[in-house]
Design a protein around this motif. Sequence first.
Motif, PDB file in Angstrom:
ATOM      1  N   TYR A  40      36.999   1.814  72.347  1.00 14.85           N
ATOM      2  CA  TYR A  40      37.575   1.242  71.134  1.00 14.85           C
ATOM      3  C   TYR A  40      38.756   0.335  71.432  1.00 14.85           C
ATOM      4  CZ  TYR A  40      34.514   4.485  68.855  1.00 14.85           C
ATOM      5  OH  TYR A  40      33.399   5.133  68.434  1.00 14.85           O
ATOM      6  N   LYS A  41      39.437   0.609  72.535  1.00 18.50           N
ATOM      7  CA  LYS A  41      40.575  -0.241  72.875  1.00 18.50           C
ATOM      8  C   LYS A  41      40.083  -1.622  73.269  1.00 18.50           C
ATOM      9  CE  LYS A  41      43.083   3.822  74.124  1.00 18.50           C
ATOM     10  NZ  LYS A  41      42.007   4.794  74.018  1.00 18.50           N
ATOM     11  N   ILE A  49      41.663   2.855  64.936  1.00 19.30           N
ATOM     12  CA  ILE A  49      42.263   4.144  65.265  1.00 19.30           C
ATOM     13  C   ILE A  49      42.181   4.380  66.773  1.00 19.30           C
ATOM     14  CG2 ILE A  49      42.029   6.647  64.986  1.00 19.30           C
ATOM     15  CD1 ILE A  49      41.089   6.099  62.128  1.00 19.30           C
ATOM     16  N   GLY A  50      40.990   4.102  67.334  1.00 23.49           N
ATOM     17  CA  GLY A  50      40.797   4.338  68.769  1.00 23.49           C
ATOM     18  C   GLY A  50      41.721   3.502  69.623  1.00 23.49           C
ATOM     19  N   SER A  51      41.999   2.265  69.161  1.00 27.56           N
ATOM     20  CA  SER A  51      42.823   1.385  69.997  1.00 27.56           C
ATOM     21  C   SER A  51      44.281   1.830  70.023  1.00 27.56           C
ATOM     22  CB  SER A  51      42.716  -0.062  69.501  1.00 27.56           C
ATOM     23  OG  SER A  51      43.364  -0.186  68.268  1.00 27.56           O
ATOM     24  N   GLY A  52      44.644   2.742  69.135  1.00 27.04           N
ATOM     25  CA  GLY A  52      46.035   3.223  69.122  1.00 27.04           C
ATOM     26  C   GLY A  52      46.380   4.056  70.341  1.00 27.04           C
ATOM     27  N   GLY A  53      45.365   4.672  70.920  1.00 27.63           N
ATOM     28  CA  GLY A  53      45.623   5.477  72.110  1.00 27.63           C
ATOM     29  C   GLY A  53      46.446   6.703  71.795  1.00 27.63           C
ATOM     30  N   LEU A  82      38.563   9.978  70.128  1.00 30.26           N
ATOM     31  CA  LEU A  82      38.622   8.563  69.755  1.00 30.26           C
ATOM     32  C   LEU A  82      39.818   7.856  70.390  1.00 30.26           C
ATOM     33  CD1 LEU A  82      38.030   8.136  65.910  1.00 30.26           C
ATOM     34  CD2 LEU A  82      36.699   7.165  67.748  1.00 30.26           C
ATOM     35  N   GLN A  83      40.953   8.507  70.340  1.00 32.26           N
ATOM     36  CA  GLN A  83      42.189   7.797  70.664  1.00 32.26           C
ATOM     37  C   GLN A  83      42.615   7.956  72.108  1.00 32.26           C
ATOM     38  OE1 GLN A  83      44.578   9.375  67.160  1.00 32.26           O
ATOM     39  NE2 GLN A  83      44.934   7.190  67.036  1.00 32.26           N
ATOM     40  N   GLY A 100      49.272   6.108  67.050  1.00 30.91           N
ATOM     41  CA  GLY A 100      48.448   6.799  68.023  1.00 30.91           C
ATOM     42  C   GLY A 100      48.058   8.201  67.611  1.00 30.91           C
ATOM     43  N   PHE A 101      47.607   8.948  68.622  1.00 30.93           N
ATOM     44  CA  PHE A 101      47.166  10.316  68.375  1.00 30.93           C
ATOM     45  C   PHE A 101      48.320  11.165  67.841  1.00 30.93           C
ATOM     46  CE2 PHE A 101      46.544  14.667  70.038  1.00 30.93           C
ATOM     47  CZ  PHE A 101      45.449  15.001  69.267  1.00 30.93           C
ATOM     48  N   LEU A 145      39.801  13.029  66.814  1.00 31.35           N
ATOM     49  CA  LEU A 145      40.860  12.027  67.010  1.00 31.35           C
ATOM     50  C   LEU A 145      41.265  11.949  68.475  1.00 31.35           C
ATOM     51  CD1 LEU A 145      43.060  12.727  63.869  1.00 31.35           C
ATOM     52  CD2 LEU A 145      41.986  10.534  64.434  1.00 31.35           C
ATOM     53  N   ILE A 148      40.975  16.984  64.597  1.00 37.77           N
ATOM     54  CA  ILE A 148      41.923  16.750  65.693  1.00 37.77           C
ATOM     55  C   ILE A 148      41.163  16.472  66.987  1.00 37.77           C
ATOM     56  CG2 ILE A 148      43.677  17.859  67.144  1.00 37.77           C
ATOM     57  CD1 ILE A 148      45.148  17.798  64.756  1.00 37.77           C
ATOM     58  N   THR A 190      48.465  10.437  64.076  1.00 38.95           N
ATOM     59  CA  THR A 190      47.351  10.965  63.286  1.00 38.95           C
ATOM     60  C   THR A 190      47.396  12.491  63.232  1.00 38.95           C
ATOM     61  OG1 THR A 190      45.946  10.837  65.244  1.00 38.95           O
ATOM     62  CG2 THR A 190      45.791   9.026  63.687  1.00 38.95           C
ATOM     63  N   SER A 191      47.705  13.105  64.372  1.00 42.41           N
ATOM     64  CA  SER A 191      47.705  14.571  64.349  1.00 42.41           C
ATOM     65  C   SER A 191      48.878  15.102  63.524  1.00 42.41           C
ATOM     66  CB  SER A 191      47.700  15.141  65.766  1.00 42.41           C
ATOM     67  OG  SER A 191      48.678  14.523  66.550  1.00 42.41           O
ATOM     68  N   ALA A 196      38.967  -3.533  70.313  1.00 38.60           N
ATOM     69  CA  ALA A 196      40.105  -4.026  69.540  1.00 38.60           C
ATOM     70  C   ALA A 196      40.608  -5.337  70.125  1.00 38.60           C
ATOM     71  CB  ALA A 196      41.215  -2.989  69.527  1.00 38.60           C
ATOM     72  N   PHE A 201      44.853   5.266  56.849  1.00 35.80           N
ATOM     73  CA  PHE A 201      44.915   6.129  58.031  1.00 35.80           C
ATOM     74  C   PHE A 201      44.705   5.313  59.319  1.00 35.80           C
ATOM     75  CE2 PHE A 201      43.354   9.663  60.790  1.00 35.80           C
ATOM     76  CZ  PHE A 201      44.450  10.490  60.647  1.00 35.80           C
ATOM     77  N   GLY A 254      46.821   5.409  62.692  1.00 35.09           N
ATOM     78  CA  GLY A 254      46.159   5.639  63.979  1.00 35.09           C
ATOM     79  C   GLY A 254      46.456   4.547  64.976  1.00 35.09           C
ATOM     80  N   GLU A 255      46.487   3.307  64.508  1.00 31.55           N
ATOM     81  CA  GLU A 255      46.676   2.200  65.443  1.00 31.55           C
ATOM     82  C   GLU A 255      48.120   2.099  65.925  1.00 31.55           C
ATOM     83  OE1 GLU A 255      45.810  -1.720  64.023  1.00 31.55           O
ATOM     84  OE2 GLU A 255      45.528  -2.492  66.038  1.00 31.55           O
TER      85      GLU A 255
END
Lengths: 474, 610
Positions: free
Chosen positions: B37-38, A342-346, B30-31, A380-381, B27, B24, A384-385, B41, A372, A376-377
């Motif tokens: 996390y990037k 999820i985090g790597s989706g930016g 995180l994102q 991105g945000f 997220l 939210i 997800t939002s 990955a 999910f 997310g990947e």
Amino acid sequence: MRQTKNNILQKIDWITVLLYLTLVIIGWINIYAAVYNTSHKSILDFSQKYGKQLIWIFAGIILIIIIFTIKSRFYKFFAYPIYIVTILLLFFVLLFGREVNGARSWFEIGNFRLQPAEFAKFATSLAVAKYVGSFNFNIKKIKNLLATLMLIFIPVIFILLQNDTGSALVYFIFILVLFREGLSANILIFGFIAVILFILALILKIITVLILILAIAFIIYWLSQRKLKNIIIASSIFTAISLILWIIKHYGNINLSDSYVILISFIISSVYYIFYAFKNNISKIYSFVLITLASLIFVFSVNYAFNNILEQHQRDRINNLLGIKYDPLGTGYNVNQSKIAIGSGGFSGKGFLQGTQTKFNFVPEQSTDFIFCTIGEEWGFIGTSVVLILFVLLVIRLIFLAEKQRTHFARIYGYSVAAILFFHFAINIGMTIGLAPVIGIPLPFISYGGSSLWSFTILLFIFIKLDTNRSDLI
Amino acid sequence: MTNQYSDRKYIISGIIILISIIFIIRLLYLQVFDNKYKLSANNNSQRKVIIHPPRGLIYDRNNTLLVYNEATYDIMVIPNQLQKFDTTLLADLLNIDKDYIKFNIKKAKNFSYYKPSLFLKQLSIKSYARFQENLYKFLGFFAQARTLRKYPQKIAAHILGYVGEVDKKILEKNKSYKQGDYIGLSGVEKYYENILRGKTGSKIFLVDVHNRIRGNYKNGKYDTIAIAGNNLTLTLDAKLQAFGEKLMQNKIGSIVAIEPSSGEILTLISSPNYDPNLLVGRIRSKNYRKLLLDSLKPLFNRAINAKYPPGSTFKLINALIGMQENVLTENTYYTCNHGYHFGGITVGCHGHKSPLNLKESIQISCNSYYCNVFKSIIDNKNYPTTTQSYNAWRNYVTSFGFGRYLESDIYDESKGFVPKSTYYDKYYKKNHWSALTIISLAIGQGELGITPLQMANMASIMANRGFYYIPHIVKKISGGISISPKFEVKHFTKINEKYFSTVVDGMELVINGGPGSTARIAKIDSIIVCGKTGTAQNPHGKDHSIFIAFAPKDNPKIAIAVYIENGGFGATWAAPIASLMIEKYLTKKISKKRKYLENYILNGNLINKK
């Protein structure tokens, strides 16, 4: 104001239907992305999960049509029979079911697998709505409340016996429904306090939690009474008794932990507090002493239950969630990989089909419980939002519609649907971002799987059907 | 219908919205805000594979291949993909024992379960072929192509040098190297490292959780291809080098031959030497240790690092300086009475006719003559002090390339040693030394330390009558890279060219002057060889045998220096070896008449005799 049947299309709440369809399509596209592989490029390849999901979706639409053609009153009249049949199915699955991933919760007929626990949700919702909505029902009556809880806990017990803890936990969300129907707010508050104490009991040393509880109790008591003298006397008595007990324990070589010393000291002190309350006729003190004592005992029980009742993998998951033990390659692997994905989706994601974490199986169960992550990947945000907001809109819309219902039955059922959907998306998304323990429950309408898609569809559309007749008294 | 609890919808909605807001924010963190996390990955899913380029090939001046790359295979293992396998079969296929398998799998597991570890290095192509057929039985193992240096001619180990894998120190210092890269560690391999190494390529693969390759990252957009190193053509003549190495067997010393008209090194031999194939691959460290412990020091490159006294060959230098300083002419005669006797000092000489002129002094190599010449240089009245005249002398000497780096492209050359006046000031105290104190410099003894390369360069200067090109080993670089322009610059000595002809005439007489000539043994009928013998006293044993020469006299093609440790007179070993080398190079063969000489040298054993 009588409407003909032909006007049913006008009465359908299209906002809800639209939200439903959007989520289903988002799910289908992301299942395609999650299991995408170059040798099966066609999204219509029925040997692949995305192809099958499309079949489930169409079958779901047929279900919707069937639901709409059945009269609303059918659901109320047959609420109990449906409930009983479902309980029987839950019972039979224990005997004849097939075990998948350690949970005996599937019927298998040929290639087709069905999970009765998924359908127990709407059956239970119907039964609860019928019972709580009945004319004689009064939640303040212990008998009525216990009967309601029994309706809820019978499927829970069967599902627990199937070893499917995740699905069983869903039923606790009925507390929200009962709260709406007049359940004392204290229960909700107690529930909240219990969760806080539960977490503290596991994170902190038990003695620290005990002292914390007592300190807070004394402070709250002081705030409510504004008599410094009383509170000093009360705390001094407690301190003196603890000291004496500790000295006896220490020199008497009694094998007793300090936390027990505090518990026993408080019980002895309570005798004085109650005596004082009785003498001065201050009833507040009774509940204070009781709540404090209950909290203390609760902390002890949590500790005991955690160490003696839960199984190791469940302990590990809770430990990992609370950050007590961090083990990214062991228990925490799933959650860690899920957060990485999820985090790597930016902010705007890697793009459709460009996800590497989910596609190459770093994330487990990427088409079902961890779908999910793919959203997310790749999206991105923003993705997800959007999904999160769609769910919130859906649930709030359901509450809004439920409040408009003229019958208790429809309202309670509507709240049940909203609460179940809320619990599912909150726990599912929460676990992928490390805010909830990993309990395997699907993301409604999005996760791959026929049973889950159908059960949520049935759950939701029965309410939409009921809503079309909201002006009628059934 | 009124409903007393309908306000609770706000509480319930509030809880739902509150939790969603928390999600939210989480997220967003995180994102968007947390980059951790990037990176994780990328580490997860991208596997960068280094593609090692083949090093450049090396040829001799006649395009004989000296160094090429042989394919070998490193066997790698990924522990988490391992499945039960037949250890006996594996041990048999790879020619290793079971303990090795156990130990290395454990080592790999300690490193990583998911990443490949080196299991066995440099498997030959033959063993690899056998292993390849059975590879399917050993899940978790795979082979990675590498190359190894191979030396088909088995010559010129010292010149070529060797390569090894980069060590930690280099990795820390030079970021362009990666673990497992090869780097030249000596010789041409080291000096021309940047040309030979090529450019490492890389490919980024996408891998799944089982470390299986699933495709190229961004369709290979960030991949780079490996570019092979550039090839080198050396100035070396492989045939001459091989011939020289054969002649030098069982002898300690060095041969350096240069083409005077270009400074190109034709031969550079340090003896004893070793087969360069010994320092390759898995056997390298074992053999290296063995060579390092050898008492004859085969790893020591005498041609560029040994500081030898030049002996009588140095008389040529003193003769030239004397003439340049106008204290000596072609017709200066000095007498010799079995040596030089002055003020209680005696420098012995052999019996010969007396008095002698300059050319005869070279022909006969009279010690006494050069003591006189050296004394007249140092006692030159043009210089007020001995220090000044000595410094002037030293200036001339260093202009021949002695006592300083020649700046050749041979890695790690020494500058030798020509003492400064301050050296003597320290040794004897200031003003407490004179020509007589340092008279041994007259005949190339004393503190002088000259490398064979510098001696060969001196021969080259004689051949060119007064200048040299910096000796160098690389003639051509492939890919349009030119060699250093410094190798095309003429370096003149501080001696007027006109004085050289006299000395060269003397050098001709050394070989072709009839009775009294010191090196008649070096005579080749068809070629006029000019040379000078040297016999250097040596505190550790028998005298060193020295010879420098060039040929033919006019338009010289080869200049050579031969230094044989403990070989006795210059004419005993060094002169015949030099003449054989010259003959071989100029006529491509050894004439029948001189075969005996070749056999005599080949059979000569100066190592075990001691």
